[in-house]
Design a protein around this motif. Structure first.
Motif, PDB file in Angstrom:
ATOM      1  N   PRO A 162     -10.866   0.086  11.986  1.00  0.00           N
ATOM      2  CA  PRO A 162      -9.735   0.862  12.519  1.00  0.00           C
ATOM      3  C   PRO A 162      -9.293   1.953  11.536  1.00  0.00           C
ATOM      4  CG  PRO A 162      -9.352  -1.484  12.792  1.00  0.00           C
ATOM      5  CD  PRO A 162     -10.541  -1.347  11.906  1.00  0.00           C
ATOM      6  N   VAL A 163      -8.939   3.094  12.068  1.00  0.00           N
ATOM      7  CA  VAL A 163      -8.494   4.236  11.251  1.00  0.00           C
ATOM      8  C   VAL A 163      -6.966   4.382  11.384  1.00  0.00           C
ATOM      9  CG1 VAL A 163      -8.672   6.733  10.919  1.00  0.00           C
ATOM     10  CG2 VAL A 163     -10.695   5.395  11.598  1.00  0.00           C
ATOM     11  N   TYR A 164      -6.334   4.605  10.243  1.00  0.00           N
ATOM     12  CA  TYR A 164      -4.861   4.788  10.261  1.00  0.00           C
ATOM     13  C   TYR A 164      -4.506   6.071  10.998  1.00  0.00           C
ATOM     14  CZ  TYR A 164      -0.126   5.837   8.696  1.00  0.00           C
ATOM     15  OH  TYR A 164       1.208   6.168   8.669  1.00  0.00           O
ATOM     16  N   VAL A 165      -3.610   5.925  11.945  1.00  0.00           N
ATOM     17  CA  VAL A 165      -3.157   7.079  12.740  1.00  0.00           C
ATOM     18  C   VAL A 165      -1.717   7.389  12.344  1.00  0.00           C
ATOM     19  CG1 VAL A 165      -2.759   7.983  15.049  1.00  0.00           C
ATOM     20  CG2 VAL A 165      -4.660   6.366  14.642  1.00  0.00           C
ATOM     21  N   PRO A 166      -1.467   8.480  11.666  1.00  0.00           N
ATOM     22  CA  PRO A 166      -0.096   8.844  11.246  1.00  0.00           C
ATOM     23  C   PRO A 166       0.799   9.056  12.476  1.00  0.00           C
ATOM     24  CG  PRO A 166      -1.734  10.182  10.130  1.00  0.00           C
ATOM     25  CD  PRO A 166      -2.453   9.466  11.216  1.00  0.00           C
ATOM     26  N   PRO A 167       2.069   8.665  12.364  1.00  0.00           N
ATOM     27  CA  PRO A 167       2.974   8.858  13.493  1.00  0.00           C
ATOM     28  C   PRO A 167       3.342  10.332  13.673  1.00  0.00           C
ATOM     29  CG  PRO A 167       4.219   8.068  11.619  1.00  0.00           C
ATOM     30  CD  PRO A 167       2.759   8.036  11.205  1.00  0.00           C
ATOM     31  N   ASP A 173      13.474  13.341  14.679  1.00  0.00           N
ATOM     32  CA  ASP A 173      13.247  12.212  13.753  1.00  0.00           C
ATOM     33  C   ASP A 173      13.715  12.585  12.347  1.00  0.00           C
ATOM     34  OD1 ASP A 173      12.118  10.626  15.737  1.00  0.00           O
ATOM     35  OD2 ASP A 173      10.103  11.424  15.373  1.00  0.00           O
ATOM     36  N   TRP A 174      13.465  13.849  11.967  1.00  0.00           N
ATOM     37  CA  TRP A 174      13.936  14.309  10.675  1.00  0.00           C
ATOM     38  C   TRP A 174      15.475  14.370  10.649  1.00  0.00           C
ATOM     39  CZ3 TRP A 174      11.420  15.532   6.207  1.00  0.00           C
ATOM     40  CH2 TRP A 174      10.026  15.558   6.242  1.00  0.00           C
ATOM     41  N   LEU A 175      16.014  14.853  11.746  1.00  0.00           N
ATOM     42  CA  LEU A 175      17.445  15.075  11.821  1.00  0.00           C
ATOM     43  C   LEU A 175      18.244  13.775  11.787  1.00  0.00           C
ATOM     44  CD1 LEU A 175      19.744  17.199  12.147  1.00  0.00           C
ATOM     45  CD2 LEU A 175      19.464  16.954  14.639  1.00  0.00           C
ATOM     46  N   ALA A 180      11.240   7.485   8.371  1.00  0.00           N
ATOM     47  CA  ALA A 180      10.777   6.339   7.556  1.00  0.00           C
ATOM     48  C   ALA A 180      10.416   5.156   8.440  1.00  0.00           C
ATOM     49  CB  ALA A 180      11.863   5.966   6.566  1.00  0.00           C
ATOM     50  N   ALA A 181      11.215   4.933   9.512  1.00  0.00           N
ATOM     51  CA  ALA A 181      10.946   3.794  10.409  1.00  0.00           C
ATOM     52  C   ALA A 181       9.629   3.990  11.148  1.00  0.00           C
ATOM     53  CB  ALA A 181      12.111   3.640  11.387  1.00  0.00           C
ATOM     54  N   LYS A 182       9.401   5.240  11.610  1.00  0.00           N
ATOM     55  CA  LYS A 182       8.144   5.494  12.336  1.00  0.00           C
ATOM     56  C   LYS A 182       6.916   5.304  11.422  1.00  0.00           C
ATOM     57  CE  LYS A 182       9.058   8.361  16.324  1.00  0.00           C
ATOM     58  NZ  LYS A 182       8.616   9.568  17.036  1.00  0.00           N
ATOM     59  N   ILE A 183       7.061   5.768  10.206  1.00  0.00           N
ATOM     60  CA  ILE A 183       5.944   5.596   9.259  1.00  0.00           C
ATOM     61  C   ILE A 183       5.707   4.113   8.986  1.00  0.00           C
ATOM     62  CG2 ILE A 183       5.205   5.998   6.884  1.00  0.00           C
ATOM     63  CD1 ILE A 183       6.602   8.734   7.037  1.00  0.00           C
ATOM     64  N   SER A 184       6.777   3.372   8.804  1.00  0.00           N
ATOM     65  CA  SER A 184       6.643   1.924   8.538  1.00  0.00           C
ATOM     66  C   SER A 184       5.974   1.218   9.708  1.00  0.00           C
ATOM     67  CB  SER A 184       8.049   1.343   8.264  1.00  0.00           C
ATOM     68  OG  SER A 184       7.972  -0.056   8.066  1.00  0.00           O
ATOM     69  N   ASP A 185       6.395   1.565  10.945  1.00  0.00           N
ATOM     70  CA  ASP A 185       5.779   0.949  12.136  1.00  0.00           C
ATOM     71  C   ASP A 185       4.292   1.273  12.216  1.00  0.00           C
ATOM     72  OD1 ASP A 185       8.159  -0.154  12.880  1.00  0.00           O
ATOM     73  OD2 ASP A 185       8.668   1.400  14.383  1.00  0.00           O
ATOM     74  N   ALA A 186       3.932   2.511  11.961  1.00  0.00           N
ATOM     75  CA  ALA A 186       2.523   2.934  12.021  1.00  0.00           C
ATOM     76  C   ALA A 186       1.694   2.173  11.000  1.00  0.00           C
ATOM     77  CB  ALA A 186       2.404   4.439  11.802  1.00  0.00           C
ATOM     78  N   GLU A 187       2.246   2.031   9.786  1.00  0.00           N
ATOM     79  CA  GLU A 187       1.511   1.314   8.730  1.00  0.00           C
ATOM     80  C   GLU A 187       1.378  -0.173   9.074  1.00  0.00           C
ATOM     81  OE1 GLU A 187       3.779   2.204   5.284  1.00  0.00           O
ATOM     82  OE2 GLU A 187       2.703   4.106   4.864  1.00  0.00           O
ATOM     83  N   ALA A 188       2.415  -0.751   9.670  1.00  0.00           N
ATOM     84  CA  ALA A 188       2.348  -2.172  10.069  1.00  0.00           C
ATOM     85  C   ALA A 188       1.310  -2.381  11.158  1.00  0.00           C
ATOM     86  CB  ALA A 188       3.736  -2.630  10.540  1.00  0.00           C
ATOM     87  N   ARG A 189       1.298  -1.424  12.131  1.00  0.00           N
ATOM     88  CA  ARG A 189       0.330  -1.511  13.226  1.00  0.00           C
ATOM     89  C   ARG A 189      -1.099  -1.427  12.670  1.00  0.00           C
ATOM     90  NH1 ARG A 189       3.474   1.470  16.231  1.00  0.00           N
ATOM     91  NH2 ARG A 189       2.436   3.413  15.619  1.00  0.00           N
TER      92      ARG A 189
END
Length: 457
Positions: A162-167, A173-175, A180-189
């Motif tokens: 499997p290849v890591y897919v950045p969110p 999301d910036w605003l 940070a939450a989206k990145i954490s979810d992507a890394e966990a997935r």
């Protein structure tokens, strides 16, 4: 050796075991194989001989093969079937072109060749060595070891890691601080996907190992099985070749059964180019070195008679024309005398061990009696000749009938009359001992015998 070969196995019961003959041919579908039968002793405890029938359905050929030993019968079958396979190739090639005038020309050439072969029955045997090729009786074939194990090695393809897919981080999301939450979810997935992938790979590799292990065992068993079969094949081959050596040694020693079988092999090998079906009986007496032959000769009606085939354009049919009755009768007489002299020559020439000093040839014809409509079998010529006398004859320059008569052979003045004559000596149906000669007619003309005394042997 055949390009492609299939086989049929004919089986029959022997004493204490099951006997079998293997028929190998590249066109086995055209060959009918009869049942292997045995001839037993009166007490039923000993096999006296074996018999099998073969028929080529496409070429309308039939052969009854007999032998005292199973390995000799197998050798005879192998030679016959190989000969039939070769002839069938020619037969098929000819069939492809048999249309119209080509067919007529082909059939005419074939008819002329048969008539020519009929005139050269005796001359043909003078061009070949009639001695038995002893080595040809043996089996030197190699075991048909496979080139490779036919079952393919199991292959398992690894699943792609499997290849890591950045969110996808949007402006909102910036605003609102969701980056940070989206990145954490992507890394966990991705971590979860990796764990699942690694577990599946462990299972796949384990399954592949098991498949390879069982495949290796089957491969090893495959080759081990063939090594065992090869050893059995070579052992059986060695035993059969040893039987042939024993047989040939028995021939050299003058054993009655072996000499009789050897004589049968010589006559079986005699190539008459399918002019007629050979059938004969042989008896041998070692004490007097006398061989007796009862030979079934072709009948007048079964002799080749077609001389020309024409293609009739108007009807699209083939029209045959035949030789005259006079020529047919002359051919019959010439052929019969030639067959007799040829048989004597072949047996004397093949006798390299000095087992035969005299030969009795009784020729029989089975034909329909036009007076009764019933088939009758008659002896129409008979001769007893010794090797020393016969060896002085130049068969390439003789007139067959004159030669036969000079050897004190007995026959009717005209063989085509099928006049029965008393044989010089009879085959003994009770045992192997010969019967003493008796007074017979050296020349019989429609029942008018001229007596000739054959001395007792």
């Amino acid at each position: 050796m055949f390009v492609t070969s299939v086989q049929s196995i004919a089986r029959g019961s022997g004493v204490g075991n099951m006997a079998e003959i293997v028929v190998r041919s590249s066109n086995l579908e055209n060959i009918s194989v009869g049942k292997l039968t045995t001839r037993m002793s009166a007490a039923g405890t000993r096999v006296l001989g074996y018999r099998i029938d073969l028929r080529h359905n496409k070429m309308n050929l039939y052969r009854e093969i007999t032998a005292s030993e199973l390995f000799i019968l197998q050798s005879k079958v192998d030679v016959l079937v190989a000969n039939w396979d070769e002839k069938y190739l020619q037969f098929k090639a000819q069939s492809l072109f048999r249309t119209g005038k080509d067919a007529a020309d082909d059939l005419t050439a074939s008819a002329q060749a048969r008539l020519e072969a009929l005139r050269n029955i005796l001359r043909h045997t003078l061009t070949v060595d009639d001695a038995t090729d002893c080595e040809s009786l043996k089996d030197y074939t190699t075991y048909p070891m496979p080139d490779r194990f036919s079952e393919r090695q199991p292959v398992s393809v690894a699943e792609q890691e499997p290849v890591y897919v950045p969110p996808n981080i949007s402006f909102l999301d910036w605003l609102f601080g969701y980056k940070a939450a989206k990145i954490s979810d992507a890394e966990a997935r991705h971590t979860s996907n990796l764990d699942s992938w690694r577990a599946r790979e462990v299972q796949r590799i384990a399954a592949q190992g098991e498949s390879l292990a069982t495949w290796e065992k089957r491969k090893e068993a495959f080759w081990s099985s063939h090594e065992i079969k090869k050893a059995e094949f070579l052992e059986d081959q060695m035993k059969k070749n040893a039987q042939i050596d024993t047989f040939l040694a028995s021939v050299m020693e003058g054993d009655e059964k072996a000499v009789t079988e050897h004589a049968a092999m010589v006559l079986d090998s005699s190539d008459y180019q399918d002019l007629f079906q050979k059938t004969f009986e042989i008896q041998y007496d070692a004490g007097s070195k006398l061989i007796k032959i009862a030979y079934e000769l072709p009948s007048l009606d079964n002799m080749p008679k077609t001389k020309l085939v024409k293609f009739v354009k108007t009807t699209g049919e083939l029209s045959e024309s035949f030789i005259s009755d006079r020529e047919q009768r002359a051919n019959f007489e010439s052929a019969i005398y030639q067959i007799c002299l040829r048989t004597l020559h072949e047996l004397f020439e093949a006798d390299e061990d000095g087992n035969i000093s005299k030969i009795l040839f009784n020729g029989y014809v089975t034909a329909v009696d036009l007076r009764t409509g019933q088939a009758s079998r008659s002896c129409i010529l008979s001769i007893l000749v010794d090797q020393e006398t016969f060896s002085k004859i130049d068969l390439g320059r003789v007139d067959p009938k004159v030669c036969f008569k000079s050897l004190k052979g007995v026959s009717a003045a005209t063989l085509a009359s099928l006049t029965a004559i008393p044989p010089v000596m009879n085959m003994n149906r009770e045992d192997k001992r010969f019967i003493d000669g008796k007074e017979v007619g050296s020349t019989i003309d429609e029942g008018k015998p001229c007596k000739h005394v054959v001395g007792g042997l």
